[in-house]
Design a protein around this motif. Structure first.
Motif, PDB file in Angstrom:
ATOM      1  N   GLN A   1       0.180  -5.214   2.033  1.00 20.32           N
ATOM      2  CA  GLN A   1       0.288  -4.690   3.398  1.00 20.32           C
ATOM      3  C   GLN A   1       1.304  -5.479   4.219  1.00 20.32           C
ATOM      4  OE1 GLN A   1      -3.717  -4.661   4.919  1.00 20.32           O
ATOM      5  NE2 GLN A   1      -4.404  -3.106   3.460  1.00 20.32           N
ATOM      6  N   GLU A   2       1.466  -6.765   3.880  1.00 22.13           N
ATOM      7  CA  GLU A   2       2.458  -7.589   4.564  1.00 22.13           C
ATOM      8  C   GLU A   2       3.863  -7.359   4.011  1.00 22.13           C
ATOM      9  OE1 GLU A   2       2.004  -9.804   7.213  1.00 22.13           O
ATOM     10  OE2 GLU A   2       0.060  -8.824   7.343  1.00 22.13           O
ATOM     11  N   GLY A   3       3.956  -6.535   2.935  1.00 19.22           N
ATOM     12  CA  GLY A   3       5.256  -6.265   2.338  1.00 19.22           C
ATOM     13  C   GLY A   3       5.803  -7.434   1.550  1.00 19.22           C
ATOM     14  N   LEU A   4       4.929  -8.273   0.999  1.00 15.94           N
ATOM     15  CA  LEU A   4       5.343  -9.466   0.274  1.00 15.94           C
ATOM     16  C   LEU A   4       5.167  -9.270  -1.223  1.00 15.94           C
ATOM     17  CD1 LEU A   4       3.702 -12.054   2.670  1.00 15.94           C
ATOM     18  CD2 LEU A   4       6.132 -11.559   2.469  1.00 15.94           C
ATOM     19  N   ASP A   5       6.110  -9.810  -1.981  1.00 14.70           N
ATOM     20  CA  ASP A   5       6.106  -9.634  -3.424  1.00 14.70           C
ATOM     21  C   ASP A   5       5.039 -10.506  -4.063  1.00 14.70           C
ATOM     22  OD1 ASP A   5       7.263  -8.555  -5.837  1.00 14.70           O
ATOM     23  OD2 ASP A   5       8.005 -10.575  -6.221  1.00 14.70           O
TER      24      ASP A   5
ATOM     25  N   PRO B   1       2.808   5.536  -7.045  1.00 17.22           N
ATOM     26  CA  PRO B   1       2.658   6.980  -6.877  1.00 17.22           C
ATOM     27  C   PRO B   1       2.272   7.693  -8.170  1.00 17.22           C
ATOM     28  CG  PRO B   1       4.971   6.342  -6.730  1.00 17.22           C
ATOM     29  CD  PRO B   1       4.181   5.086  -6.698  1.00 17.22           C
ATOM     30  N   LEU B   2       2.692   7.194  -9.309  1.00 16.94           N
ATOM     31  CA  LEU B   2       2.268   7.806 -10.566  1.00 16.94           C
ATOM     32  C   LEU B   2       0.759   7.689 -10.750  1.00 16.94           C
ATOM     33  CD1 LEU B   2       4.896   6.894 -13.309  1.00 16.94           C
ATOM     34  CD2 LEU B   2       4.103   9.181 -12.716  1.00 16.94           C
ATOM     35  N   ARG B   3       0.204   6.539 -10.398  1.00 14.67           N
ATOM     36  CA  ARG B   3      -1.240   6.363 -10.542  1.00 14.67           C
ATOM     37  C   ARG B   3      -2.005   7.196  -9.522  1.00 14.67           C
ATOM     38  NH1 ARG B   3      -1.619   1.466  -9.251  1.00 14.67           N
ATOM     39  NH2 ARG B   3      -2.799   1.622  -7.309  1.00 14.67           N
TER      40      ARG B   3
ATOM     41  N   ASP C   1      -2.478   3.060   2.100  1.00 10.17           N
ATOM     42  CA  ASP C   1      -3.495   4.127   2.088  1.00 10.17           C
ATOM     43  C   ASP C   1      -3.332   5.112   3.235  1.00 10.17           C
ATOM     44  OD1 ASP C   1      -5.067   4.256  -0.100  1.00 10.17           O
ATOM     45  OD2 ASP C   1      -6.605   2.894   0.632  1.00 10.17           O
ATOM     46  N   ILE C   2      -2.120   5.328   3.695  1.00  8.91           N
ATOM     47  CA  ILE C   2      -1.852   6.279   4.775  1.00  8.91           C
ATOM     48  C   ILE C   2      -1.482   7.621   4.151  1.00  8.91           C
ATOM     49  CG2 ILE C   2      -0.329   6.810   6.718  1.00  8.91           C
ATOM     50  CD1 ILE C   2       0.051   3.793   7.079  1.00  8.91           C
ATOM     51  N   PRO C   3      -2.121   8.718   4.571  1.00 12.04           N
ATOM     52  CA  PRO C   3      -1.785  10.037   4.015  1.00 12.04           C
ATOM     53  C   PRO C   3      -0.306  10.362   4.240  1.00 12.04           C
ATOM     54  CG  PRO C   3      -3.817  10.145   5.293  1.00 12.04           C
ATOM     55  CD  PRO C   3      -3.221   8.797   5.561  1.00 12.04           C
ATOM     56  N   VAL C   4       0.304  11.008   3.238  1.00 12.19           N
ATOM     57  CA  VAL C   4       1.720  11.332   3.323  1.00 12.19           C
ATOM     58  C   VAL C   4       1.940  12.812   3.036  1.00 12.19           C
ATOM     59  CG1 VAL C   4       2.447   9.023   2.629  1.00 12.19           C
ATOM     60  CG2 VAL C   4       2.123  10.776   0.892  1.00 12.19           C
ATOM     61  N   SER C   5       3.013  13.336   3.611  1.00 11.21           N
ATOM     62  CA  SER C   5       3.471  14.685   3.302  1.00 11.21           C
ATOM     63  C   SER C   5       4.597  14.589   2.285  1.00 11.21           C
ATOM     64  CB  SER C   5       3.980  15.389   4.569  1.00 11.21           C
ATOM     65  OG  SER C   5       4.676  16.573   4.223  1.00 11.21           O
ATOM     66  N   LEU C   6       4.544  15.430   1.254  1.00 14.44           N
ATOM     67  CA  LEU C   6       5.567  15.401   0.216  1.00 14.44           C
ATOM     68  C   LEU C   6       6.609  16.490   0.413  1.00 14.44           C
ATOM     69  CD1 LEU C   6       3.533  14.485  -2.971  1.00 14.44           C
ATOM     70  CD2 LEU C   6       4.728  12.995  -1.367  1.00 14.44           C
TER      71      LEU C   6
ATOM     72  N   ALA D   1       3.793   3.784   3.035  1.00  8.81           N
ATOM     73  CA  ALA D   1       2.578   4.471   3.482  1.00  8.81           C
ATOM     74  C   ALA D   1       1.533   4.519   2.369  1.00  8.81           C
ATOM     75  CB  ALA D   1       2.922   5.883   3.952  1.00  8.81           C
ATOM     76  N   LEU D   2       1.962   4.823   1.151  1.00  6.95           N
ATOM     77  CA  LEU D   2       1.025   4.869   0.030  1.00  6.95           C
ATOM     78  C   LEU D   2       0.392   3.506  -0.216  1.00  6.95           C
ATOM     79  CD1 LEU D   2       3.009   7.124  -2.492  1.00  6.95           C
ATOM     80  CD2 LEU D   2       0.910   7.731  -1.273  1.00  6.95           C
TER      81      LEU D   2
END
Length: 651
Positions: free
Chosen positions: A347-351, A453-455, A597-602, A593-594
Motif C-alpha cells: 500500500q505504501e508502494g514499496l518494493d 491481475p492474473l490471480r 483492493d479498490i474496485p476498477v473498471s476495465l 488500485a488492485l
C-alpha cells in the motif's frame, strides 16, 4: 629477527560473477588497512590487493600475480566458488617461490583444516574466524623471521608442524571493539576509483555491525551465528557514506545479518538521508533485513520512503512448512504479522521480496509449492534457492541424521543436496525445473506486474504461469526458445552463468519475442474475453518496463541499427527515455488500485507515458542480482514531462 627484512604481501580475491565492473574487495581491504596502520609493520611491509572478476581464468590470474616480483605472503579470501582456483594458484606459487607463505582465510576454509590441507598441500596456514588481528600477527611473524613450523603462539590458525601433522591453535575471541579495524575506505586501503576517476565497483559494500543472534541450521555467517552483535561507530560509518556520496555511488549494500534490528540502524539511515539530500547520492540502500520487524524497521521504512531512498525489503521466511522450520532451528514471524507487513509495504508502494529455500529436511514438493503460491499472493518477487550444505553449519555436520545425500558442484565446492528422508531424487529434479523459472522470471522481475491481475481476474496461481512457460519452452519448435532450453539444461551444473544467460536473453528483443509468442499461444487464449485485453496490456507493460540492455557496440544515441532509446541526463542522472508510449489502459493506475483492493473498471482508457531507464543494467543482469535489477526497471511519468524524478511503476 632480521632487522633488514622487508616483505611483500599480496591479497587475492575473486568474485563469483564475470561482470563489467568489479565486486568490491572488502575482506582484503580490512586486512590491508590493519597491516598498514600498524606501527611495527608500515615501514617494513608492502601490501597489494589483486581483485579478479569471476570469469578470469586460472592462467590469467597466474600471469597477473606471478609475472612480477613475487610476494613473500600470498593470502587468499576463500569462498566456495573460488577455492579450486586458489588451490591451483597456490600450487603454482610454491613452484616459483618454495619459501613463500600461502595463507587461506574465509568462510569456506575456516574450521576445515584437515580437508583443506589434504586437498591443497601447498597451503601453509588457515585463518579460522575473523582474520584482521590474526593476519596481522602472521605478517609480524614473517617480518621477524619466524619459521612456518613454529606458529604455536598465533591464536586462531591451523598450520603444519615439522612432521606434516595438522596443528590447530586455540580460537581467537571475536573482536569486541570493531573500531580497532581501520576503515578500508577512509584509510585508502581499497582503490575506489578507476583510471577515469569514476567509482570502480558495482555497489559499495559496508559493514555496520558483525554478529547474528540466530542459529539457523543452513547458515554460518562467518562463524558469528548465535553471537552478540557488535557495531562500528556512527561517526565512522557516516564518514564512509559521505565519501561514497562524493564519488556518486548509486547503491550502498550493508553486509549485516539483520539490518533494521538495532537503534543504530535508524541512525545510519538518518545520516544516509541527510547525505543524499546534500550530494544527490546514494540513491538506493540494500541489505539483509532483520528477520523479525521491530518499531525500528518500520521507522526506517517510513524515513526512506519520505526521502526517496530506494530499497528492496526482505521477508526472509525460508519455508512456510513447520517441519522444515524445525529442522532449520528457526521460527518465522506469525502468519498474520508477515501478511500485514507485506500488505502495508504494498500500500505504501514499496518494493518487497521474500526468500524461500527448497530442499530443507522436512519439506516436500507439495508443501513447498503450496507455500510458494501462498506467499506469492502477497509478494510476487520470491527469491528461491536450493539448499546447500555450507561448511560448519548444522546441516553439514548432521547429514546422516537427516538422511542427506549431496554432491559437490561442478564449478564450485559447495555441497548440493540431492535427496533426504522427505525428498526423493525425482522430487528434487521436478522442483529444480520450477526453481529455474521462478528465479529467472519472478525473482529477477522479467515479469512483475502481471502476477496480481492474473490471480485476481483469471485465478492463475504464480506457479501455474511459471509451469506454463516451462512446458512451452520444453515443447515448442520455435527457434526463439532454443537459448532458453540451453540455459535450463546448464542450470543445475552451471549455476549463475546459466541463469544470467536466460535473464539477459529475455531482456533482449529476441527474448521478448519468445515471451510474447508464449503468451499469445498459451496464456491469452485461456483468459476470459472480458479480461483478456487488459491482461494482455499488463503483460505488454511488463515487457516495456524491462531494463534496457544495449547490444555490444551500440549506445542508443543515433544508432540506426538499434531500437535502444536515446540517452538523457535528468537531475544529474543518465537515463534512456522512451517518450509518448501509448497504453490502451492506464495500467499503472489500475495496478495500484488492485493492490489496494479498490474496485476498477476495465474499460479502455488510452494513456500516454514517458518511460525512463537507468543506464548500466548489464552488471546486475550478469550477477543475477535481483535487488539491483529492480533499480533498472522502467520508471514513468505522464507524457510531456521530462523534469523531476520519475515514479516507479510499483507506486
Amino acid at each position: 629477527m632480521n632487522d633488514a627484512a622487508h616483505i611483500n604481501v599480496t591479497l587475492v580475491q575473486q568474485g563469483v560473477w564475470d561482470m563489467p565492473k568489479e565486486s568490491m574487495p572488502l575482506a582484503s581491504g580490512y586486512l590491508k588497512s590493519m597491516v598498514m596502520e600498524d606501527v611495527e609493520l608500515r615501514q617494513s611491509v608492502t601490501v597489494e590487493i589483486c581483485n579478479f572478476r569471476g570469469g578470469v581464468t586460472h592462467g590469467e590470474m597466474a600471469r597477473s600475480l606471478f609475472s612480477r616480483t613475487l610476494p613473500d605472503i600470498l593470502a587468499f579470501s576463500v569462498l566456495g566458488w573460488n577455492v579450486r582456483a586458489f588451490g591451483s594458484l597456490a600450487e603454482t606459487f610454491k613452484q616459483l617461490k618454495p619459501d613463500g607463505w600461502v595463507v587461506f582465510g574465509g568462510t569456506h576454509v575456516s574450521g576445515q583444516a584437515d580437508r583443506v590441507f589434504r586437498l591443497y598441500p601447498e597451503v601453509d596456514v588457515i585463518v579460522n574466524g575473523e582474520g584482521e588481528i590474526t593476519f596481522r600477527e602472521l605478517v609480524r611473524a614473517r617480518v621477524r623471521g619466524v619459521r612456518l613450523t613454529d606458529l604455536a603462539e598465533i591464536v586462531g590458525i591451523s598450520w603444519r608442524a615439522a612432521d606434516g601433522s595438522t596443528v590447530t591453535n586455540v580460537d581467537r575471541p571475536r573482536i569486541e571493539n570493531l573500531e580497532i579495524i581501520p576503515s578500508p575506505f577512509l584509510s585508502g586501503a581499497i582503490d575506489l576509483v578507476d583510471e577515469k576517476g569514476e567509482f570502480r565497483y558495482d555497489v559499495a559494500l559496508i559493514e555496520t555491525n558483525r554478529g547474528c543472534p540466530y542459529k539457523c541450521a543452513f547458515c554460518y555467517w562467518g562463524g558469528a551465528v548465535g553471537q552478540r552483535v557488535r557495531a562500528f561507530s556512527r561517526e565512522r560509518l557516516r564518514a564512509e557514506l559521505e565519501l561514497f556520496a562524493k564519488l556518486r555511488v548509486h547503491t550502498i549494500v550493508a553486509c549485516d545479518a539483520n539490518f533494521g534490528m538495532l537503534p543504530g540502524d535508524l541512525e545510519l539511515v538518518e545520516d544516509l538521508i541527510e547525505i543524499k539530500n546534500r550530494y544527490g547520492f546514494p540513491c538506493a540502500f540494500e541489505g539483509s533485513w532483520a528477520k523479525n520487524k521491530s518499531k525500528v524497521f518500520y521507522e526506517i521504512v517510513r524515513r526512506m520512503k519520505e526521502a526517496g531512498l530506494r530499497s528492496s525489503f526482505t521477508l526472509a521466511l525460508q519455508s512456510l512448512n513447520p517441519d522444515a522450520l524445525d529442522s532449520m532451528n528457526r521460527r518465522n514471524m506469525k502468519v498474520n504479522e508477515w501478511r500485514d507487513l507485506v500488505e502495508w509495504l504494498n500500500q505504501e508502494g514499496l518494493d518487497c521480496y521474500a526468500e524461500l529455500i527448497w530442499g530443507a529436511p522436512g519439506e516436500t514438493v507439495d508443501s513447498f509449492i503450496e507455500g510458494y503460491n501462498d506467499l506469492s499472493q502477497y509478494v510476487s518477487r520470491i527469491a528461491v534457492y536450493p539448499i546447500m550444505l555450507l561448511p560448519n553449519t548444522a546441516y553439514a555436520e548432521n547429514k546422516a541424521s537427516h538422511g542427506i545425500v549431496a554432491v559437490r558442484g561442478d564449478h564450485d565446492d559447495f555441497e548440493y543436496v540431492l535427496s533426504h528422508r522427505s525428498m526423493s531424487f525425482e522430487d528434487n529434479a521436478r522442483v529444480q525445473r520450477f526453481l529455474f523459472w521462478a528465479r529467472v522470471i519472478a525473482e529477477n522481475a522479467v515479469l512483475r506486474h502481471c502476477w496480481l491481475p492474473l490471480r485476481l481476474l483469471a485465478g492463475w496461481q504464480q506457479s501455474r504461469l511459471l509451469d506454463s512457460l516451462a512446458d512451452w519452452v520444453d515443447t515448442t519448435s520455435c527457434s526463439l526458445a532454443a537459448t532458453l532450453r540451453e540455459a535450463v539444461a546448464r542450470a543445475h551444473g552451471g549455476g549463475a552463468p546459466a541463469y544470467a544467460k536466460a535473464i539477459g536473453y529475455l531482456f533482449s528483443d529476441p527474448g521478448r519475442q519468445a515471451l510474447d509468442l508464449w503468451w499469445r499461444e498459451v496464456v491469452s487464449p485461456q483468459l476470459d474475453p472480458a479480461h483478456r485485453p487488459f491482461l494482455d496490456e499488463v503483460f505488454r507493460f511488463d515487457l516495456l518496463t524491462q531494463p534496457v540492455l544495449p547490444p555490444p557496440g551500440t549506445t542508443g544515441e543515433g544508432d540506426a541499427h538499434s531500437d535502444i532509446p536515446p540517452l538523457r541526463v535528468i537531475d544529474g542522472h543518465e537515463y534512456y527515455v522512451r517518450e509518448n508510449v501509448l497504453l490502451s489502459y492506464d495500467v499503472p493506475a489500475l495496478l495500484a488500485a488492485l493492490r489496494c483492493d479498490i474496485p476498477v473498471s476495465l474499460s479502455p482508457t488510452p494513456t500516454r507515458i514517458n518511460l525512463w531507464y537507468r543506464v548500466g543494467a548489464l552488471n546486475a543482469v550478469i550477477s543475477t542480482n535481483h535487488e539491483e535489477i529492480v533499480h533498472f526497471m522502467g520508471e514513468f511519468r505522464t507524457a510531456g514531462s521530462l523534469s523531476g524524478t520519475p515514479a516507479s511503476p510499483d507506486r
